[in-house]
Write an enzyme that holds these catalytic residues in place. Structure first.
Site, short mmCIF file in Angstrom:
data_model
loop_
_atom_site.label_atom_id
_atom_site.label_comp_id
_atom_site.label_asym_id
_atom_site.label_seq_id
_atom_site.Cartn_x
_atom_site.Cartn_y
_atom_site.Cartn_z
N LYS A 15 32.99 13.51 92.40
CA LYS A 15 32.29 14.67 92.70
C LYS A 15 31.02 14.38 93.64
CE LYS A 15 28.69 13.60 90.24
NZ LYS A 15 27.37 13.57 90.52
N ASP A 140 28.12 14.27 83.40
CA ASP A 140 29.06 14.59 84.27
C ASP A 140 30.64 15.04 83.68
OD1 ASP A 140 27.27 14.59 86.59
OD2 ASP A 140 27.75 12.55 86.89
#
Length: 281
Positions: A15, A140
Protein backbone atom coordinates in the site's frame (compact mmCIF):
# COMPACT_ATOMS: atom_id res chain seq x y z
CA UNK A 1 -2.50 -21.31 -7.48
CA UNK A 2 -1.74 -24.85 -6.33
CA UNK A 3 1.86 -26.08 -6.00
CA UNK A 4 2.85 -29.73 -6.44
CA UNK A 5 3.50 -30.25 -2.71
CA UNK A 6 0.02 -29.07 -1.73
CA UNK A 7 0.80 -25.44 -1.07
CA UNK A 8 -1.51 -22.76 -2.43
CA UNK A 9 -0.32 -19.28 -3.40
CA UNK A 10 -2.09 -16.07 -2.39
CA UNK A 11 -1.29 -12.42 -3.13
CA UNK A 12 -0.44 -9.86 -0.46
CA UNK A 13 -0.22 -6.40 -2.11
CA UNK A 14 1.59 -3.37 -0.75
CA UNK A 15 0.00 0.00 0.00
CA UNK A 16 0.85 3.66 -0.25
CA UNK A 17 -0.41 6.43 2.00
CA UNK A 18 -1.29 9.14 -0.50
CA UNK A 19 -2.11 11.43 2.40
CA UNK A 20 -1.52 10.96 6.14
CA UNK A 21 -2.58 13.28 8.95
CA UNK A 22 -2.39 12.74 12.70
CA UNK A 23 -5.47 14.15 14.38
CA UNK A 24 -4.82 13.34 18.02
CA UNK A 25 -3.33 11.05 20.63
CA UNK A 26 -5.54 8.58 22.45
CA UNK A 27 -5.50 7.69 26.13
CA UNK A 28 -4.14 4.25 25.28
CA UNK A 29 -1.09 5.83 23.63
CA UNK A 30 -2.14 5.16 20.05
CA UNK A 31 -2.68 7.98 17.60
CA UNK A 32 -5.80 8.82 15.64
CA UNK A 33 -5.12 9.33 11.95
CA UNK A 34 -6.80 10.25 8.72
CA UNK A 35 -5.23 8.74 5.64
CA UNK A 36 -5.81 7.80 2.03
CA UNK A 37 -4.73 4.18 1.52
CA UNK A 38 -4.04 2.96 -2.00
CA UNK A 39 -3.30 -0.64 -3.01
CA UNK A 40 -0.48 -1.23 -5.50
CA UNK A 41 0.61 -4.27 -7.51
CA UNK A 42 3.97 -4.63 -5.76
CA UNK A 43 3.19 -7.73 -3.74
CA UNK A 44 4.41 -10.61 -1.62
CA UNK A 45 3.18 -14.14 -2.21
CA UNK A 46 1.94 -16.10 0.80
CA UNK A 47 2.00 -19.88 0.40
CA UNK A 48 -0.29 -21.85 2.69
CA UNK A 49 -0.70 -25.58 3.23
CA UNK A 50 -3.36 -26.92 5.61
CA UNK A 51 -2.54 -29.29 8.45
CA UNK A 52 -4.94 -31.30 10.61
CA UNK A 53 -2.78 -31.55 13.73
CA UNK A 54 -3.24 -28.00 15.04
CA UNK A 55 0.36 -26.97 14.39
CA UNK A 56 1.29 -23.61 12.85
CA UNK A 57 4.67 -23.65 11.12
CA UNK A 58 6.28 -20.62 9.49
CA UNK A 59 9.09 -21.97 7.33
CA UNK A 60 10.97 -18.75 6.57
CA UNK A 61 10.51 -16.02 9.19
CA UNK A 62 11.51 -12.57 7.97
CA UNK A 63 15.06 -11.55 8.87
CA UNK A 64 15.48 -14.66 10.99
CA UNK A 65 13.08 -13.47 13.71
CA UNK A 66 11.37 -16.11 15.89
CA UNK A 67 8.24 -17.32 14.15
CA UNK A 68 6.11 -16.47 17.20
CA UNK A 69 6.62 -12.72 16.67
CA UNK A 70 6.02 -12.76 12.91
CA UNK A 71 2.70 -11.15 11.99
CA UNK A 72 1.72 -14.00 9.67
CA UNK A 73 2.24 -16.58 12.41
CA UNK A 74 0.39 -14.41 14.92
CA UNK A 75 -2.51 -14.00 12.47
CA UNK A 76 -2.91 -17.77 12.14
CA UNK A 77 -2.60 -18.23 15.90
CA UNK A 78 -5.23 -15.56 16.50
CA UNK A 79 -7.77 -17.37 14.29
CA UNK A 80 -7.27 -20.84 15.74
CA UNK A 81 -9.73 -20.28 18.58
CA UNK A 82 -12.49 -19.68 16.01
CA UNK A 83 -11.80 -22.81 13.94
CA UNK A 84 -14.55 -25.43 13.86
CA UNK A 85 -12.10 -28.33 13.93
CA UNK A 86 -8.50 -28.69 15.13
CA UNK A 87 -6.71 -26.73 12.46
CA UNK A 88 -3.12 -26.03 11.55
CA UNK A 89 -1.23 -24.51 8.66
CA UNK A 90 2.22 -24.25 7.13
CA UNK A 91 3.26 -20.80 5.89
CA UNK A 92 5.92 -19.70 3.43
CA UNK A 93 6.54 -16.03 2.55
CA UNK A 94 7.98 -14.94 -0.79
CA UNK A 95 8.90 -11.36 0.05
CA UNK A 96 8.98 -8.75 -2.69
CA UNK A 97 7.81 -5.81 -0.56
CA UNK A 98 10.78 -4.29 1.29
CA UNK A 99 10.52 -4.36 5.08
CA UNK A 100 10.57 -1.26 7.25
CA UNK A 101 9.55 0.81 4.26
CA UNK A 102 6.07 2.16 5.02
CA UNK A 103 4.53 -0.15 2.40
CA UNK A 104 2.72 -2.45 4.82
CA UNK A 105 4.32 -5.72 3.74
CA UNK A 106 4.11 -7.56 7.04
CA UNK A 107 0.58 -6.32 7.67
CA UNK A 108 -0.51 -7.38 4.19
CA UNK A 109 0.92 -10.87 4.70
CA UNK A 110 -0.98 -11.14 7.99
CA UNK A 111 -4.23 -9.95 6.40
CA UNK A 112 -3.91 -12.52 3.61
CA UNK A 113 -3.45 -15.27 6.21
CA UNK A 114 -6.55 -14.06 8.08
CA UNK A 115 -8.68 -13.87 4.94
CA UNK A 116 -7.71 -17.32 3.67
CA UNK A 117 -7.80 -19.18 6.98
CA UNK A 118 -11.17 -17.68 7.88
CA UNK A 119 -12.50 -19.66 4.89
CA UNK A 120 -10.34 -22.76 5.23
CA UNK A 121 -11.02 -23.21 8.94
CA UNK A 122 -14.70 -22.22 8.61
CA UNK A 123 -14.29 -19.62 11.33
CA UNK A 124 -17.32 -17.68 10.12
CA UNK A 125 -15.99 -14.25 11.05
CA UNK A 126 -17.49 -11.28 9.23
CA UNK A 127 -15.28 -8.69 7.57
CA UNK A 128 -15.91 -6.34 10.51
CA UNK A 129 -14.86 -9.02 12.98
CA UNK A 130 -11.72 -9.75 10.96
CA UNK A 131 -10.91 -6.02 10.86
CA UNK A 132 -11.30 -5.72 14.63
CA UNK A 133 -9.13 -8.80 15.16
CA UNK A 134 -6.53 -7.61 12.66
CA UNK A 135 -6.21 -4.24 14.38
CA UNK A 136 -4.59 -6.05 17.31
CA UNK A 137 -1.80 -7.17 14.98
CA UNK A 138 -1.00 -3.83 13.33
CA UNK A 139 -2.53 -0.53 12.27
CA UNK A 140 -2.37 -1.38 8.55
CA UNK A 141 -3.94 -4.84 8.80
CA UNK A 142 -7.58 -3.58 8.80
CA UNK A 143 -7.07 -1.82 5.47
CA UNK A 144 -5.81 -4.95 3.74
CA UNK A 145 -8.77 -6.92 5.10
CA UNK A 146 -11.12 -4.18 3.86
CA UNK A 147 -9.54 -4.80 0.47
CA UNK A 148 -10.39 -1.57 -1.36
CA UNK A 149 -8.78 1.84 -1.64
CA UNK A 150 -9.99 3.76 1.35
CA UNK A 151 -10.13 6.83 3.51
CA UNK A 152 -9.12 5.65 6.98
CA UNK A 153 -9.84 7.18 10.36
CA UNK A 154 -9.42 6.22 14.00
CA UNK A 155 -6.34 4.04 14.38
CA UNK A 156 -6.82 2.96 10.77
CA UNK A 157 -9.77 0.70 11.52
CA UNK A 158 -12.61 2.98 10.38
CA UNK A 159 -12.60 2.65 6.62
CA UNK A 160 -14.67 4.10 3.80
CA UNK A 161 -14.12 3.14 0.19
CA UNK A 162 -12.52 5.92 -1.87
CA UNK A 163 -12.37 6.25 -5.63
CA UNK A 164 -8.74 6.91 -6.58
CA UNK A 165 -7.78 7.68 -10.19
CA UNK A 166 -5.70 5.02 -11.92
CA UNK A 167 -2.04 5.97 -11.51
CA UNK A 168 1.46 4.56 -11.75
CA UNK A 169 3.94 5.06 -8.94
CA UNK A 170 7.71 5.26 -8.70
CA UNK A 171 8.83 4.24 -5.22
CA UNK A 172 12.31 4.85 -3.84
CA UNK A 173 13.70 3.12 -0.75
CA UNK A 174 16.66 4.90 0.84
CA UNK A 175 19.27 2.74 2.60
CA UNK A 176 17.92 3.27 6.12
CA UNK A 177 15.37 1.69 8.46
CA UNK A 178 13.00 4.13 10.16
CA UNK A 179 11.81 3.35 13.69
CA UNK A 180 8.05 3.91 13.73
CA UNK A 181 8.06 4.07 17.54
CA UNK A 182 10.73 6.76 17.49
CA UNK A 183 8.71 8.90 15.09
CA UNK A 184 5.40 8.53 16.92
CA UNK A 185 7.01 9.52 20.24
CA UNK A 186 9.03 12.43 18.82
CA UNK A 187 8.34 15.74 20.55
CA UNK A 188 8.16 17.60 17.23
CA UNK A 189 5.53 15.34 15.66
CA UNK A 190 2.35 17.11 14.56
CA UNK A 191 -0.54 15.55 16.50
CA UNK A 192 -3.34 18.07 16.03
CA UNK A 193 -4.18 18.17 12.33
CA UNK A 194 -7.78 19.22 11.77
CA UNK A 195 -10.20 16.35 11.33
CA UNK A 196 -12.25 16.40 8.14
CA UNK A 197 -15.56 15.03 7.02
CA UNK A 198 -15.38 12.23 4.47
CA UNK A 199 -13.42 13.94 1.66
CA UNK A 200 -13.05 13.22 -2.01
CA UNK A 201 -9.68 12.40 -3.49
CA UNK A 202 -9.56 15.78 -5.21
CA UNK A 203 -10.47 18.07 -2.30
CA UNK A 204 -7.76 16.70 0.00
CA UNK A 205 -5.02 18.01 -2.29
CA UNK A 206 -2.34 19.17 -1.79
CA UNK A 207 -1.45 15.93 -0.07
CA UNK A 208 0.84 15.73 2.93
CA UNK A 209 2.29 13.37 5.51
CA UNK A 210 2.47 14.70 9.07
CA UNK A 211 5.39 12.39 9.90
CA UNK A 212 7.52 13.49 6.98
CA UNK A 213 9.24 16.52 8.58
CA UNK A 214 10.28 14.54 11.66
CA UNK A 215 11.60 11.65 9.58
CA UNK A 216 13.58 14.03 7.37
CA UNK A 217 15.16 15.57 10.47
CA UNK A 218 16.08 12.27 12.10
CA UNK A 219 16.97 10.34 8.93
CA UNK A 220 18.80 12.53 6.38
CA UNK A 221 18.96 9.65 3.89
CA UNK A 222 15.17 9.82 3.53
CA UNK A 223 15.39 13.55 2.87
CA UNK A 224 18.03 12.95 0.20
CA UNK A 225 15.87 10.36 -1.57
CA UNK A 226 12.87 12.69 -1.37
CA UNK A 227 14.89 15.56 -2.82
CA UNK A 228 16.07 13.41 -5.72
CA UNK A 229 12.58 12.16 -6.52
CA UNK A 230 11.15 15.69 -6.24
CA UNK A 231 13.17 16.64 -9.30
CA UNK A 232 10.62 14.73 -11.37
CA UNK A 233 7.39 15.89 -9.72
CA UNK A 234 5.50 16.04 -6.44
CA UNK A 235 6.93 13.49 -4.00
CA UNK A 236 5.73 12.23 -0.64
CA UNK A 237 6.75 9.75 2.04
CA UNK A 238 4.48 6.78 2.70
CA UNK A 239 3.60 5.76 6.25
CA UNK A 240 6.43 6.42 8.68
CA UNK A 241 8.97 5.79 5.91
CA UNK A 242 11.46 5.07 4.72
CA UNK A 243 10.02 4.92 1.19
CA UNK A 244 9.12 8.00 -0.82
CA UNK A 245 7.10 8.00 -4.03
CA UNK A 246 5.78 10.06 -6.90
CA UNK A 247 2.67 9.44 -9.02
CA UNK A 248 2.34 9.48 -12.82
CA UNK A 249 -0.65 9.27 -15.13
CA UNK A 250 0.84 6.61 -17.41
CA UNK A 251 3.39 3.82 -17.35
CA UNK A 252 5.81 5.39 -19.82
CA UNK A 253 6.20 8.53 -17.72
CA UNK A 254 6.68 6.46 -14.58
CA UNK A 255 9.18 4.15 -16.27
CA UNK A 256 11.30 7.07 -17.45
CA UNK A 257 11.58 8.32 -13.88
CA UNK A 258 12.20 4.81 -12.58
CA UNK A 259 15.14 4.36 -14.99
CA UNK A 260 16.76 7.52 -13.65
CA UNK A 261 16.34 6.92 -9.93
CA UNK A 262 17.08 3.19 -10.02
CA UNK A 263 20.69 4.05 -10.83
CA UNK A 264 20.91 5.74 -7.43
CA UNK A 265 18.48 3.87 -5.19
CA UNK A 266 16.56 0.68 -4.69
CA UNK A 267 13.45 1.58 -6.68
CA UNK A 268 10.13 0.05 -7.67
CA UNK A 269 7.62 0.67 -10.46
CA UNK A 270 4.05 -0.11 -9.42
CA UNK A 271 0.53 0.29 -10.73
CA UNK A 272 -2.36 1.27 -8.49
CA UNK A 273 -5.05 -1.33 -7.83
CA UNK A 274 -8.72 -0.74 -7.13
CA UNK A 275 -9.18 -3.81 -4.94
CA UNK A 276 -7.29 -6.61 -3.21
CA UNK A 277 -6.60 -9.61 -5.52
CA UNK A 278 -8.29 -11.94 -3.00
CA UNK A 279 -11.61 -10.16 -3.54
CA UNK A 280 -11.64 -11.74 -7.00
CA UNK A 281 -11.02 -15.27 -5.70
Amino acid sequence: MNIADGRQAFSAPAKLNLDLRITGRREDGYHNIESIFCLIDLQDTVYLKPRDDGKIILHNPVDGMPQEVDLSYRAASLLQKYARNPAGVEIWLDKKIPTGAGLGGGSSDAATVLLVLNRWWQCGLTQRQLIDSGAALGADVPFFIFGKNAFARGIGDRLDEMDIPKQWYVIVKPPVHVSTAKIFTHESLTRNSASSIMPTFQNLQPFRNDMQAVVFKEYPEVWKAYSELSRYGFALMTGSGACVFTACQDRNSAYNIYRQVSDLYEAYLAEGLSKHPLLSV
